[in-house]
Design a protein around this motif. Structure first.
Motif, mmCIF file in Angstrom:
data_model
loop_
_atom_site.group_PDB
_atom_site.id
_atom_site.type_symbol
_atom_site.label_atom_id
_atom_site.label_comp_id
_atom_site.label_asym_id
_atom_site.label_seq_id
_atom_site.Cartn_x
_atom_site.Cartn_y
_atom_site.Cartn_z
ATOM 1 N N UNK A 161 0.802 -1.212 0.000
ATOM 2 C CA UNK A 161 0.000 0.000 0.000
ATOM 3 C C UNK A 161 0.834 1.260 0.000
ATOM 4 N N UNK A 162 0.244 2.357 0.490
ATOM 5 C CA UNK A 162 0.851 3.673 0.402
ATOM 6 C C UNK A 162 1.897 3.952 1.458
ATOM 7 N N UNK A 163 2.758 4.928 1.180
ATOM 8 C CA UNK A 163 3.917 5.158 2.047
ATOM 9 C C UNK A 163 3.557 5.848 3.357
ATOM 10 N N UNK A 164 2.512 6.662 3.389
ATOM 11 C CA UNK A 164 2.153 7.315 4.658
ATOM 12 C C UNK A 164 1.555 6.305 5.622
ATOM 13 N N UNK A 165 0.714 5.432 5.125
ATOM 14 C CA UNK A 165 0.082 4.425 5.981
ATOM 15 C C UNK A 165 1.080 3.400 6.488
ATOM 16 N N UNK A 166 2.032 3.024 5.658
ATOM 17 C CA UNK A 166 2.884 1.883 5.999
ATOM 18 C C UNK A 166 4.313 2.242 6.386
ATOM 19 N N UNK A 167 4.912 3.222 5.743
ATOM 20 C CA UNK A 167 6.299 3.571 6.035
ATOM 21 C C UNK A 167 6.401 4.663 7.108
ATOM 22 N N UNK A 168 5.656 5.737 6.908
ATOM 23 C CA UNK A 168 5.650 6.792 7.926
ATOM 24 C C UNK A 168 4.826 6.376 9.127
ATOM 25 N N UNK A 170 1.785 7.284 9.924
ATOM 26 C CA UNK A 170 0.967 8.347 10.502
ATOM 27 C C UNK A 170 -0.457 7.826 10.665
ATOM 28 N N UNK A 171 -1.117 8.279 11.715
ATOM 29 C CA UNK A 171 -2.494 7.872 11.985
ATOM 30 C C UNK A 171 -3.446 8.862 11.330
ATOM 31 N N UNK A 172 -4.316 8.361 10.488
ATOM 32 C CA UNK A 172 -5.390 9.168 9.908
ATOM 33 C C UNK A 172 -6.586 8.245 9.749
ATOM 34 N N UNK A 173 -7.425 8.215 10.766
ATOM 35 C CA UNK A 173 -8.482 7.216 10.821
ATOM 36 C C UNK A 173 -9.469 7.355 9.674
ATOM 37 N N UNK A 174 -9.904 8.595 9.386
ATOM 38 C CA UNK A 174 -10.963 8.741 8.390
ATOM 39 C C UNK A 174 -10.734 9.875 7.407
ATOM 40 N N UNK A 175 -9.535 10.476 7.367
ATOM 41 C CA UNK A 175 -9.280 11.412 6.277
ATOM 42 C C UNK A 175 -8.881 12.823 6.645
ATOM 43 N N UNK A 176 -8.295 13.051 7.807
ATOM 44 C CA UNK A 176 -7.835 14.388 8.143
ATOM 45 C C UNK A 176 -6.805 14.906 7.164
ATOM 46 N N UNK A 177 -5.933 14.017 6.686
ATOM 47 C CA UNK A 177 -4.920 14.410 5.700
ATOM 48 C C UNK A 177 -5.433 14.216 4.283
ATOM 49 N N UNK A 178 -5.876 13.006 3.965
ATOM 50 C CA UNK A 178 -6.255 12.674 2.590
ATOM 51 C C UNK A 178 -7.432 13.501 2.093
ATOM 52 N N UNK A 179 -8.308 13.926 2.990
ATOM 53 C CA UNK A 179 -9.497 14.664 2.570
ATOM 54 C C UNK A 179 -9.410 16.139 2.964
ATOM 55 N N UNK A 180 -9.275 16.439 4.244
ATOM 56 C CA UNK A 180 -9.423 17.826 4.679
ATOM 57 C C UNK A 180 -8.182 18.684 4.430
ATOM 58 N N UNK A 181 -7.010 18.223 4.818
ATOM 59 C CA UNK A 181 -5.795 18.974 4.497
ATOM 60 C C UNK A 181 -5.615 19.022 2.980
ATOM 61 N N UNK A 182 -5.883 17.940 2.335
ATOM 62 C CA UNK A 182 -5.781 17.843 0.884
ATOM 63 C C UNK A 182 -6.686 18.867 0.192
ATOM 64 N N UNK A 183 -7.959 18.871 0.548
ATOM 65 C CA UNK A 183 -8.906 19.804 -0.067
ATOM 66 C C UNK A 183 -8.604 21.244 0.332
ATOM 67 N N UNK A 184 -8.194 21.458 1.593
ATOM 68 C CA UNK A 184 -7.899 22.812 2.043
ATOM 69 C C UNK A 184 -6.708 23.416 1.322
ATOM 70 N N UNK A 185 -5.647 22.638 1.132
ATOM 71 C CA UNK A 185 -4.477 23.130 0.403
ATOM 72 C C UNK A 185 -4.830 23.411 -1.054
ATOM 73 N N UNK A 186 -5.640 22.535 -1.653
ATOM 74 C CA UNK A 186 -6.070 22.742 -3.034
ATOM 75 C C UNK A 186 -6.940 23.986 -3.154
ATOM 76 N N UNK A 187 -7.795 24.201 -2.169
ATOM 77 C CA UNK A 187 -8.658 25.383 -2.178
ATOM 78 C C UNK A 187 -7.835 26.666 -2.161
#
Length: 443
Positions: A161-168, A170-187
């Motif tokens: 799988x992906x490097x943040x989930x498996x190598x780093x 980092x805990x992101x249970x439901x999308x604080x990074x993949x959804x909210x930080x991601x969308x906020x930075x894009x916005x």
């Protein structure tokens, strides 16, 4: 994908959760729609609703495979592995204890709302055609890869799988990074390329319908229980913890936001209550299974206060994030993601200890690195996408269309038909029917 015994209870819960998360996008449409001026409400609704179609199709064609296919270097799932969701209908293949198709449907709803969130930053001024193209390109180049980094675990839907989930890790249970930080930075990136609305900072641009805003916030809060508790992928104790923490985080953030408004401005507003709810939901999303209910209350307060102040940054810094996607989703996502490094409780389902529980800074640096990677990638790639589309087709409506109203210019419709108001009914034949009194009640 792993062959596991499918649980009917887990399957039912995830199916219900998927429907709840999908309902969040119409809820977001109402939330955003009420916050814009009356001449832009239909366009705001359309940006969210059409995203359901655009991302829904892309998810079936290639998105699920890019997010959850076997990893290419930890960066991207193999786009061909589940192309057109090949193999997902196999009843013997399961993701955890639910059928693969159920998991794919659940994650589809996440992809849809992640893209729709960005639309709040460009209200009143972006061409609808440009938004449609942007939504498709951004999903392909930004969201699907980021979802792979964060949500795709080794041995889950694929061998790697992906490097943040498996190598780093980092805990992101439901999308604080993949959804909210991601969308906020894009916005932020998209708003910078578009430029501010006409009259930004000079002309009042108040919400036209706070009733819609409150309705949207209520639907979002309801759907968010599927968003967070559903991410346990089972009807189990983890789902219960996530449910309670989701309630606590949103409730505390709403009260914190209202307190800031009361102390700073002298009034506690309905818009503040709705915004506080969303800020708390954003903040608790990554931490829903890794903190105690007390930790959830603390994250809620921090998110409510931080986001209430962060929305003022756009005025001071000069960027026009119309509906505060940056101030709520980027800032709230960062607060919740980083707070895990301090507040993670070893007795929680995640079993990780944060700094305040004797775990040192180990989890904190992982959280910071994961959040930073998504933020930088999303901002840079979105900036490039926006610049290219601006040159290729133009992102912004003409000034006359923006002044007249984007609903009329882009959709040839208006949200409220008031054409009959003020017109005389003279000349319209009306028949007045007077009922004949019954004999038994006459004098």
């Amino acid at each position: 994908m792993t062959v596991l015994e499918i649980s009917a209870g887990d399957t039912a819960w995830v199916l219900v959760s998927a429907a709840m998360v999908l309902l969040m996008t119409p809820g977001l449409a109402f939330f955003y729609g009420g916050m814009v001026r009356a001449k832009s409400v239909l366009n705001m609704l359309m940006m969210s609703i059409t995203t359901m179609g655009i991302v829904g199709v892309l998810w079936v064609v290639v998105g699920y495979s890019m997010a959850f296919g076997d990893s290419i270097g930890g960066f991207l799932g193999n786009p061909l592995e589940f192309l057109f969701m090949a193999g997902v209908m196999d009843p013997e293949l399961a993701t955890f204890t639910v059928p693969a198709a159920v998991f794919a449907g659940f994650q589809a709803a996440f992809a849809i709302i992640a893209v729709a969130l960005i639309s709040g930053a460009v209200a009143d001024r972006m061409k609808f055609s440009a938004w449609a193209v942007f939504a498709a390109v951004w999903a392909l180049l930004v969201y699907f890869p980021a979802a792979h980094w964060v949500f795709s675990f080794d041995g889950g839907t694929a061998e790697s799988g992906g490097f943040i989930a498996n190598d780093i890790a980092a805990i992101d249970f439901a999308g604080g990074t993949a959804i909210h930080i991601n969308a906020g930075a894009a916005a932020l990136a998209l708003a910078l390329v578009l430029g501010p609305r006409l009259g930004f900072g000079r002309t009042p641009m108040r919400p036209h319908n706070l009733t819609l805003v409150m309705l949207g916030a209520g639907l979002l809060w309801f759907g968010w229980f599927g968003f967070n508790a559903g991410s346990a992928l089972g009807a189990n104790a983890t789902a219960g913890v996530a449910w309670v923490n989701t309630l606590a985080g949103a409730a505390a953030a709403m009260l914190a936001w209202l307190a800031v408004e009361r102390l700073r401005d002298g009034h506690a507003t309905s818009l503040g209550a709705a915004s506080g709810i969303v800020a708390g939901l954003v903040g608790i999303t990554p931490a829903a299974h890794s903190v105690s209910p007390l930790g959830a209350l603390i994250i809620g307060v921090l998110s409510g206060v931080a986001c209430a102040f962060a929305i003022g940054l756009k005025t001071r810094l000069g960027y026009d994030d119309s509906l505060d996607v940056v101030g709520v989703h980027l800032v709230g996502g960062l607060v919740g993601t980083l707070a895990i490094g301090f507040l993670a409780d070893p007795d929680s389902p995640a079993g990780v200890a944060g700094l305040l529980y004797g775990g040192g800074v180990d989890q904190l640096w992982r959280q910071a690195l994961g959040a930073g990677a998504v933020l930088v990638y999303s901002f840079v790639v979105t900036l490039v996408i926006a610049k290219v589309l601006d040159v290729a087709m133009g992102l912004r409506v003409p000034e006359a269309a923006e002044t007249q109203g984007i609903d009329t210019a882009e959709h040839a419709e208006t949200g409220y038909d008031l054409s009959h108001v003020g017109y005389s009914t003279y000349g319209v034949r009306q028949t007045l029917i007077v009922p004949t009194p019954r004999e038994d009640v006459q004098a």
